[in-house]
Motif scaffolding. Structure first.
Motif, short mmCIF file in Angstrom:
data_model
loop_
_atom_site.label_atom_id
_atom_site.label_comp_id
_atom_site.label_asym_id
_atom_site.label_seq_id
_atom_site.Cartn_x
_atom_site.Cartn_y
_atom_site.Cartn_z
N ILE A 1 0.87 -1.22 -0.20
CA ILE A 1 0.10 0.06 0.04
C ILE A 1 0.84 1.19 0.05
O ILE A 1 1.90 1.33 1.00
CB ILE A 1 -0.95 -0.01 1.10
CG1 ILE A 1 -1.88 -1.35 1.12
CG2 ILE A 1 -1.96 1.25 1.03
CD1 ILE A 1 -2.87 -1.20 -0.01
N VAL A 2 0.68 2.16 -0.74
CA VAL A 2 1.34 3.43 -0.91
C VAL A 2 0.42 4.48 -0.45
O VAL A 2 -0.74 4.59 -0.56
CB VAL A 2 1.38 4.08 -2.55
CG1 VAL A 2 2.38 5.37 -2.74
CG2 VAL A 2 2.47 2.77 -2.85
N VAL A 3 0.86 5.42 0.52
CA VAL A 3 0.15 6.36 1.14
C VAL A 3 0.80 7.80 1.00
O VAL A 3 1.98 8.10 0.74
CB VAL A 3 0.04 6.25 2.63
CG1 VAL A 3 -0.76 4.92 3.17
CG2 VAL A 3 1.50 6.33 3.40
N ARG A 4 0.05 8.94 0.52
CA ARG A 4 0.48 10.17 0.53
C ARG A 4 -0.31 11.20 1.59
O ARG A 4 -1.50 11.24 1.43
CB ARG A 4 0.16 10.61 -0.89
CG ARG A 4 0.37 12.22 -0.89
CD ARG A 4 2.14 12.47 -1.02
NE ARG A 4 2.13 14.00 -1.28
CZ ARG A 4 2.45 14.76 -2.30
NH1 ARG A 4 2.26 13.90 -3.34
NH2 ARG A 4 2.62 15.72 -2.34
N LYS A 5 0.70 11.58 2.53
CA LYS A 5 -0.19 12.51 3.42
C LYS A 5 -0.48 13.73 2.88
O LYS A 5 0.02 14.35 2.08
CB LYS A 5 0.87 12.92 4.57
CG LYS A 5 0.22 13.71 5.59
CD LYS A 5 1.53 14.07 6.76
CE LYS A 5 1.06 15.32 7.42
NZ LYS A 5 2.00 15.59 8.53
N ILE A 6 -2.06 14.21 3.28
CA ILE A 6 -2.57 15.27 2.53
C ILE A 6 -2.56 16.45 3.74
O ILE A 6 -2.05 17.53 3.25
CB ILE A 6 -3.92 15.13 1.98
CG1 ILE A 6 -3.84 13.93 0.96
CG2 ILE A 6 -4.51 16.22 1.48
CD1 ILE A 6 -5.31 13.69 0.41
N THR A 7 -3.08 16.10 4.78
CA THR A 7 -2.90 17.16 5.93
C THR A 7 -2.79 16.34 7.26
O THR A 7 -2.82 15.03 7.29
CB THR A 7 -4.26 18.38 5.77
OG1 THR A 7 -4.13 19.21 6.77
CG2 THR A 7 -5.45 17.34 5.93
N GLU A 8 -3.17 16.97 8.27
CA GLU A 8 -3.24 16.55 9.74
C GLU A 8 -4.31 17.16 10.50
O GLU A 8 -4.35 18.53 10.30
CB GLU A 8 -2.03 16.41 10.29
CG GLU A 8 -1.19 17.69 10.58
CD GLU A 8 0.25 17.50 11.17
OE1 GLU A 8 0.69 18.36 11.65
OE2 GLU A 8 0.76 16.44 11.01
N HIS A 9 -4.85 16.53 11.51
CA HIS A 9 -5.74 17.21 12.35
C HIS A 9 -5.45 16.98 13.57
O HIS A 9 -5.13 15.90 14.15
CB HIS A 9 -7.23 16.67 12.08
CG HIS A 9 -7.99 16.92 10.73
ND1 HIS A 9 -8.37 15.96 9.86
CD2 HIS A 9 -7.92 18.17 9.90
CE1 HIS A 9 -8.77 16.49 8.75
NE2 HIS A 9 -8.38 17.92 8.80
N GLY A 10 -5.51 18.03 14.47
CA GLY A 10 -5.23 17.88 16.08
C GLY A 10 -6.42 16.92 16.53
O GLY A 10 -7.41 16.97 16.02
N LEU B 1 -2.08 15.58 -6.43
CA LEU B 1 -2.15 15.33 -4.89
C LEU B 1 -1.41 16.75 -4.58
O LEU B 1 -1.52 17.25 -3.43
CB LEU B 1 -1.39 14.31 -4.63
CG LEU B 1 -2.53 12.91 -4.45
CD1 LEU B 1 -1.87 11.82 -3.80
CD2 LEU B 1 -3.84 13.23 -3.74
N ASP B 2 -0.41 17.10 -5.47
CA ASP B 2 0.49 18.20 -4.85
C ASP B 2 -0.35 19.41 -4.88
O ASP B 2 -0.14 20.34 -3.89
CB ASP B 2 1.68 18.62 -6.10
CG ASP B 2 2.82 17.49 -6.03
OD1 ASP B 2 3.09 16.89 -5.12
OD2 ASP B 2 3.45 17.36 -6.92
N GLU B 3 -1.22 19.72 -5.84
CA GLU B 3 -2.23 20.71 -5.63
C GLU B 3 -3.09 20.64 -4.46
O GLU B 3 -3.30 21.77 -3.70
CB GLU B 3 -3.01 20.77 -7.12
CG GLU B 3 -2.19 21.12 -8.32
CD GLU B 3 -2.88 20.95 -9.48
OE1 GLU B 3 -4.16 21.38 -9.45
OE2 GLU B 3 -2.39 20.87 -10.66
#
Length: 331
Positions: A190-199, A322-324
């Protein structure tokens, strides 16, 4: 007396035409399909010219083989398509219906190479995207809106809600092409690409002793009864919460589990305990509940996941965006 209902000859002719074209479309490859296509094109020429002589001239062939092609086509269809006399040629009722479908079939064959090129370029097709739940909505809406704007001819199918482990299982079974998940996720390949994170935030009853604070810490919550996410469905949030409490020498006091974020907040409202949820759940307004940020709990990464060996052009189109998408969440 027994009454037996019989289909009219018109209905029988229509059924034969439908079966013929269904078979034709299914075998649009190879020599047999090429012969059938020539027969259909020959019929269209005769039907439009209403003259074997003019149709033969248009097709640059002799009349005799043209007549044979039409007869063979009529045998395959199972009904007469043309009414011939020594002076004129007319379409039968079946022939008129056949002409309409014949034109569509020829047009479809002409469009097939173009459609194939668009699909290979990732400009048409279907993208199946799995999501977990309402704390993902902001990312989902932004990503899906951008994707639809750039790829208007791709159908986007969204499924869920499901937890991370369940979504990874759907990926492995090729039930979806990609999914939005909380990290970490199980599985290999499985390949993952982080987009954002939430507290993280504590969901508290509005009369709770901590409800008026601007922020809380994990040590403030160690003794609190907690309504948690399911521990057996591969939720990445569960792993993060337990790890954060272990760093303080404790485990979360889970008194009950709930199937999703919205239900956790509802159970907080009725007094079951407090909840630990992403701050992105703030749009889930439940009367009597407030969300207070937990300043020392690590944020939850949100990522897009897909199979590393999946070469679906439509998926590659999404990955290329995904970069955008990630840039929209950089603060």
């Amino acid at each position: 007396m027994t009454t037996v209902w019989r289909r009219s000859s018109t209905v029988q002719h229509q059924n034969r035409l439908q079966l013929y074209f269904r078979r034709y479309i299914m075998i649009v490859a190879g020599e047999e399909a090429g012969m059938e296509l020539r027969h259909i094109q020959a019929f269209i020429a005769v039907a439009e010219e209403l003259s074997f002589r003019r149709a033969a001239e248009r097709l640059k062939m002799a009349q005799a083989p043209l007549s044979q092609q039409i007869k063979r086509l009529e045998r395959e269809v199972g009904t007469q398509l043309l009414h011939r006399t020594t002076r004129q040629v007319n379409l039968t009722a079946a022939g008129s219906a056949f002409l309409h479908e014949a034109r569509r079939a020829v047009d479809a064959v002409k469009e097939a190479p173009h459609a194939a090129r668009l699909a290979a370029a990732g400009e048409t097709g279907v993208l199946r995207l799995g999501v977990s739940g309402p704390t993902f909505y902001e990312v989902l809406v932004l990503m899906a809106s951008r994707f639809r704007a750039q790829c208007p001819h791709i159908r986007l199918e969204i499924s869920g809600p499901a937890f991370g482990g369940e979504l990874i299982g759907q990926l492995d079974r090729d039930e979806i092409d990609a999914c939005l998940v909380r990290l970490p996720v199980p599985g290999t390949g499985i390949v993952v690409r982080k987009i954002t994170e939430h507290g993280m935030a504590a969901a508290l009853p509005e009369d709770h002793r901590l409800a008026r604070r601007r922020q809380v810490r994990i040590r403030d919550l160690l003794a609190e009864p907690i309504v948690g996410y399911p521990s057996n469905r591969g939720a990445g949030t569960v792993t993060r919460i337990h790890s954060a409490f272990l760093e303080h020498g404790s485990s979360p006091n889970i008194v009950q589990e709930a199937p999703d974020t919205h239900t956790i907040i509802l159970m907080v409202a009725i007094g079951t305990g407090i909840g630990l949820v992403p701050v992105s759940a703030s749009h889930l307004k439940v009367p009597g509940v407030v969300l207070v940020p937990i300043v020392d709990m690590p944020p939850l990464p949100l990522a897009l996941a897909w199979r590393g060996d999946d070469r679906n052009p439509v998926l590659l189109t999404l990955i290329g965006m995904l970069d955008e998408v990630c840039a929209d969440f950089v603060t």
